[in-house]
Design an enzyme around this catalytic site. Structure first.
Site, PDB file in Angstrom:
ATOM      1  N   ASP A  32       0.813  -1.220   0.000  1.00  0.00           N
ATOM      2  CA  ASP A  32       0.000   0.000   0.000  1.00  0.00           C
ATOM      3  C   ASP A  32       0.849   1.274   0.000  1.00  0.00           C
ATOM      4  O   ASP A  32       0.649   2.160   0.849  1.00  0.00           O
ATOM      5  CB  ASP A  32      -0.927   0.021   1.235  1.00  0.00           C
ATOM      6  CG  ASP A  32      -1.655  -1.287   1.480  1.00  0.00           C
ATOM      7  OD1 ASP A  32      -2.082  -1.914   0.506  1.00  0.00           O
ATOM      8  OD2 ASP A  32      -1.801  -1.672   2.662  1.00  0.00           O
ATOM      9  N   GLU A 240     -11.431  -0.337  -2.975  1.00  0.00           N
ATOM     10  CA  GLU A 240     -10.610   0.294  -1.930  1.00  0.00           C
ATOM     11  C   GLU A 240      -9.441   1.015  -2.602  1.00  0.00           C
ATOM     12  O   GLU A 240      -9.404   1.152  -3.815  1.00  0.00           O
ATOM     13  CB  GLU A 240     -10.105  -0.751  -0.927  1.00  0.00           C
ATOM     14  CG  GLU A 240      -9.228  -1.825  -1.545  1.00  0.00           C
ATOM     15  CD  GLU A 240      -8.796  -2.919  -0.566  1.00  0.00           C
ATOM     16  OE1 GLU A 240      -9.222  -2.944   0.595  1.00  0.00           O
ATOM     17  OE2 GLU A 240      -8.005  -3.776  -0.995  1.00  0.00           O
TER      18      GLU A 240
HETATM   19  O1  FUB Z   1      -3.016  -3.599   3.704  1.00  0.00           O
HETATM   20  C1  FUB Z   1      -4.285  -3.836   4.268  1.00  0.00           C
HETATM   21  C2  FUB Z   1      -5.357  -3.536   3.290  1.00  0.00           C
HETATM   22  O2  FUB Z   1      -5.226  -4.361   2.162  1.00  0.00           O
HETATM   23  C3  FUB Z   1      -5.311  -2.133   2.745  1.00  0.00           C
HETATM   24  O3  FUB Z   1      -5.832  -1.174   3.603  1.00  0.00           O
HETATM   25  C4  FUB Z   1      -6.046  -2.330   1.482  1.00  0.00           C
HETATM   26  O4  FUB Z   1      -5.937  -1.273   0.572  1.00  0.00           O
HETATM   27  C5  FUB Z   1      -5.469  -3.619   0.981  1.00  0.00           C
HETATM   28  O5  FUB Z   1      -4.244  -3.418   0.309  1.00  0.00           O
END
Ligand code: FUB
Length: 339
Positions: A32, A240
């Site tokens: 991320d 997301e």
């Molecule tokens: O890294 C944890 C979660 O997984 C992140 O917040 C999301 O974007 C996904 O990558």
């Protein structure tokens, strides 16, 4: 025996993979990546993946991160420094578990780190921490940002100096449990295939970057005819990993999609949208998640992203960077990161 043969063939195939880029660091697992240029240097704010032994489930319990490290480099391709622990979950007074994808910003002679973490009621909220240096250590505010919820904050500074936070993530990120009037309902599941898709959220920030300056709004994402996506539009609707950047006066909102998790983008004329879907930025998705950032340095544009090259495990990811190219009409050329 044909089963054995095919699994051998698969192994051979995966060892033949050619990756466009190599992991930025291999002393820790990172994911991320939110990249920013501060004082002429690139700083990357990633999640810090570790193997905690928590079994994989649909809510992402195996993403059980406990601190953040900041990475930096003079330029893409230069030596990468891991600055060590910038913020530990034990120093966030309101935190329960799971430090997920962060972002950072600079204003008021202060560096701000924004992060999602579950509170002690197991509800994701977004917090803020500050430091006098971009690499931290950061000191967390005593409470989450009032009115914040869900995950994956992206803090964008517009040319007029105003800051906006984009956020939200479905499924483990809990966005589907929130009504648009911001009421939490733990029984609320994902929507039906014909229902309108859940939208990412946006709110302007106050000048001290510690609060929302106005109520949270939905960010409209549409197809090229202006129609909102439905839940069944899995390869285009929001999932997301919000990111906002501006190129040639246009706003580019990029995100991970539906259940395909491609990194794709949509463009608009205002930080509040609406945004029109334009295409895929990054192929393929390696592991279950995909999450990126886009930043300009010395006239070149870069995509920071992650895959699972080092571990092969979805919860032990590694961040990477590659150059991103625009066509003359402002569209982004799709990057194929694995051959
Ligand atoms: O890294 C944890 C979660 O997984 C992140 O917040 C999301 O974007 C996904 O990558």
């Amino acid at each position: 025996s044909s089963g054995n043969n095919s699994s051998k063939a698969e192994k051979a195939d995966s060892s033949k993979k050619t990756y466009l880029s190599q992991p930025l660091v291999n002393n820790i697992y990172t994911a991320d990546p939110s990249a920013h240029v501060f004082n002429g240097r690139i700083y990357v704010y990633p999640s810090h993946d570790t193997a905690t032994g928590i079994p994989e489930d649909d809510l992402g319990s195996h993403f059980d991160m406990r601190d953040f490290h900041v990475l930096s480099m003079d330029s893409v391709g230069g030596k990468v420094t891991d600055h060590g622990v910038a913020l530990d979950i034990k120093n966030i007074p309101w935190a329960g578990r799971q430090l997920w994808a962060p972002d950072a910003a600079f204003a008021n002679n202060t560096y701000y780190l924004f992060f999602p973490v579950k509170d002690k009621q197991d509800i994701f909220r977004i917090g803020v921490a500050t430091s006098k240096t971009p690499e931290g250590p950061f000191v967390a505010a005593p409470n989450p940002i009032k009115g914040s919820y869900s995950i994956d904050p992206c803090v964008f500074k517009d040319d007029d100096g105003k800051f906006y936070m984009y956020f939200g993530g479905i499924w483990g990120g809990q966005l589907q449990r929130w009504n648009s009037n911001n009421q939490y309902d733990s029984t609320k599941g994902n929507r039906g295939a014909e229902e309108l898709a859940i939208l990412p959220r946006v709110a302007p920030l106050t000048s001290d970057l510690q609060n929302f300056a106005a109520p949270v709004k939905e960010l409209k994402l549409t197809d090229e005819k202006g129609n909102l996506f439905k839940e069944k539009d899995n390869s285009k609707r929001f999932f997301e990993a919000s990111w906002m950047h501006k190129y040639n006066g246009k706003y580019y909102f990029s995100y991970s999609t539906g259940d395909t998790h491609n990194i794709c983008y949509a463009t608009g004329d205002s930080p509040y949208g609406p945004f029109t879907y334009r295409g895929v930025i990054l192929n393929p998705v390696e592991g279950w998640t995909s999450h990126h950032s886009i930043v300009e340095k010395d006239g070149k544009w870069y995509l920071f992203y992650h895959d699972v090259q080092l571990s092969g495990k979805t919860y032990l990811r590694n961040v990477k960077v590659t150059e991103l190219h625009y066509n003359s009409d402002g569209t982004i050329q799709t990057i194929n990161a694995v051959k």
